[in-house]
Design an enzyme around this catalytic site. Structure first.
Site, PDB file in Angstrom:
ATOM      1  N   ASN A 162     -10.699 -24.052 -19.024  1.00  0.00           N
ATOM      2  CA  ASN A 162     -10.406 -22.754 -19.636  1.00  0.00           C
ATOM      3  C   ASN A 162      -9.126 -22.770 -20.462  1.00  0.00           C
ATOM      4  OD1 ASN A 162      -8.919 -23.143 -17.226  1.00  0.00           O
ATOM      5  ND2 ASN A 162      -8.640 -20.959 -16.922  1.00  0.00           N
ATOM      6  N   LYS A 163      -8.269 -23.760 -20.255  1.00  0.00           N
ATOM      7  CA  LYS A 163      -6.985 -23.796 -20.948  1.00  0.00           C
ATOM      8  C   LYS A 163      -7.113 -24.133 -22.434  1.00  0.00           C
ATOM      9  CE  LYS A 163      -4.544 -22.777 -17.285  1.00  0.00           C
ATOM     10  NZ  LYS A 163      -3.799 -21.503 -17.176  1.00  0.00           N
ATOM     11  N   ASP A 164      -8.264 -24.634 -22.857  1.00  0.00           N
ATOM     12  CA  ASP A 164      -8.485 -24.845 -24.293  1.00  0.00           C
ATOM     13  C   ASP A 164      -8.280 -23.550 -25.058  1.00  0.00           C
ATOM     14  OD1 ASP A 164      -9.209 -27.425 -23.708  1.00  0.00           O
ATOM     15  OD2 ASP A 164     -11.269 -27.256 -24.427  1.00  0.00           O
ATOM     16  N   ALA A 186      -4.510 -22.753 -25.457  1.00  0.00           N
ATOM     17  CA  ALA A 186      -3.822 -23.760 -26.266  1.00  0.00           C
ATOM     18  C   ALA A 186      -4.056 -23.508 -27.748  1.00  0.00           C
ATOM     19  CB  ALA A 186      -4.296 -25.165 -25.880  1.00  0.00           C
ATOM     20  N   THR A 188      -3.666 -27.305 -18.935  1.00  0.00           N
ATOM     21  CA  THR A 188      -3.049 -26.782 -20.153  1.00  0.00           C
ATOM     22  C   THR A 188      -2.481 -27.930 -20.975  1.00  0.00           C
ATOM     23  OG1 THR A 188      -2.481 -24.712 -19.051  1.00  0.00           O
ATOM     24  CG2 THR A 188      -1.323 -25.203 -21.098  1.00  0.00           C
TER      25      THR A 188
END
Length: 339
Positions: free
Chosen positions: A42-44, A47, A74
């Site tokens: 999910n950190k895409d 970012a 992340t």
């Protein structure tokens, strides 16, 4: 379809119905599978969104150095976005991060500083303080600061929330997700509650973390803090990226049961997921035991990342035994014959 670069694949992850693990639960249960992002988490989303916003504001330019504090996901996403968009990437991670994650960060070209996990957030050795120091020392650098960056929350408000609303046709009744920075859970939850304030947003916290008690009392109790093993879940500080007003209640899960639940998701649903996915599913199981769901419930559980990042941890029988996690799932231990 042809994509111009890997970043165009971020978002629009699938919602997948769970079947075997919830066979005897009332209602319907769906996993928001964030491992389908190109960086496998999910950190895409944050970012790319934060870096784009920094570009728009003239805060970074080709050749700048992106700096961040990360448990691994992340950092990988930032390293990936930085490579594509022409930046260097320097990351401070804690010793709680798996070797798999650290090796992946280095493979993606990031410079990695490994910091002790079990120190106060204001300790100069903590990954929070190391990232701040690097930001001061490295010229033309930009500190993402996901714990205190509202854009973290906004990224999910603009993407994850609308996706879930559309995918459930507005019929979601419960959102369950782990809380670390809180950006995913509360950004998503904020959007969903604006569509229907009756949706129940439930945060998952770790034992050894202060988030649940802070939500309930408004007080920071350092007596709640002690080491835990789940990466990306729970905190020894209060992230401003967490909008506590969106969360209806918290539930805590143990390191051990969360680890075994991740394995059970793989065995029973065919989804190879990470440690926090196991924690979110374990929380769902505990909530079912408390009787909060009924036949009309449509429950969405956020599965944040892919299991490949935990091969040396929860998917290693040796690591599990070293942690004393040897009482819940004996049948999982691999039957290997050496010829």
């Amino acid at each position: 379809m042809i994509y111009n670069n890997i970043l165009e694949l971020i978002g629009e992850t699938p919602l997948i119905k769970l079947n075997n693990l919830v066979r005897n639960f009332p209602g319907n249960y769906y996993a928001k599978c964030e491992a389908f992002n190109p960086g496998h988490s999910n950190k895409d989303r944050i970012a790319l969104y934060i870096i784009k916003e920094a570009e728009n504001q003239g805060l970074i330019k080709p050749g700048s150095t992106i700096i961040e504090t990360t448990s691994g996901n992340t950092g990988f996403s930032l390293a990936m976005v930085s490579l594509v968009r022409g930046y260097s990437c320097t990351l401070a991670v804690s010793t709680k991060s798996s070797k798999d994650k650290i090796n992946m960060l280095r493979t993606m070209g990031a410079k990695v500083y490994v910091c002790p996990a079990n120190v106060p957030s204001d300790d100069l050795r903590s990954y929070y303080q190391v990232a701040k120091r690097l930001n001061k020392e490295i010229e033309n650098s930009f500190y993402i600061n996901q714990y205190y960056n509202d854009l973290n929350t906004k990224a999910h408000y603009l993407s994850t929330g609308p996706e879930i609303w559309k995918q459930t046709r507005g019929e979601i009744t419960h959102l369950i997700g782990c809380s670390g920075t809180g950006g995913t859970l509360t950004g998503t939850g904020r959007f969903l509650k604006e569509q229907n304030p009756n949706i129940n947003v439930i945060g998952v916290d770790a034992y050894g973390s202060i988030l649940k008690k802070y939500h309930e009392t408004g007080k920071f109790d350092d007596k709640e803090i002690y080491p835990n093993r789940i990466e990306g879940l729970g905190k020894n500080l209060i992230p401003s990226a967490t909008d506590f007003s969106v969360i209806d209640n918290f539930i805590k899960v143990t390191d051990e049961l969360s680890a075994y639940m991740a394995r059970n998701i793989a065995k029973n649903e065919g989804m190879f997921v990470g440690y926090t996915s196991g924690a979110a599913m374990q929380a769902t199981t505990q909530l079912n035991e408390e009787g909060i769901f009924d036949d009309k419930s449509k429950v969405v559980i956020i599965f944040p990342d892919h299991g490949s990042r935990y091969m040396s941890k929860i998917y290693s029988d040796e690591w599990m035994n070293d942690q004393g996690f040897n009482s819940n799932d004996k049948q999982f231990v691999h039957q290997i014959e050496y010829i």
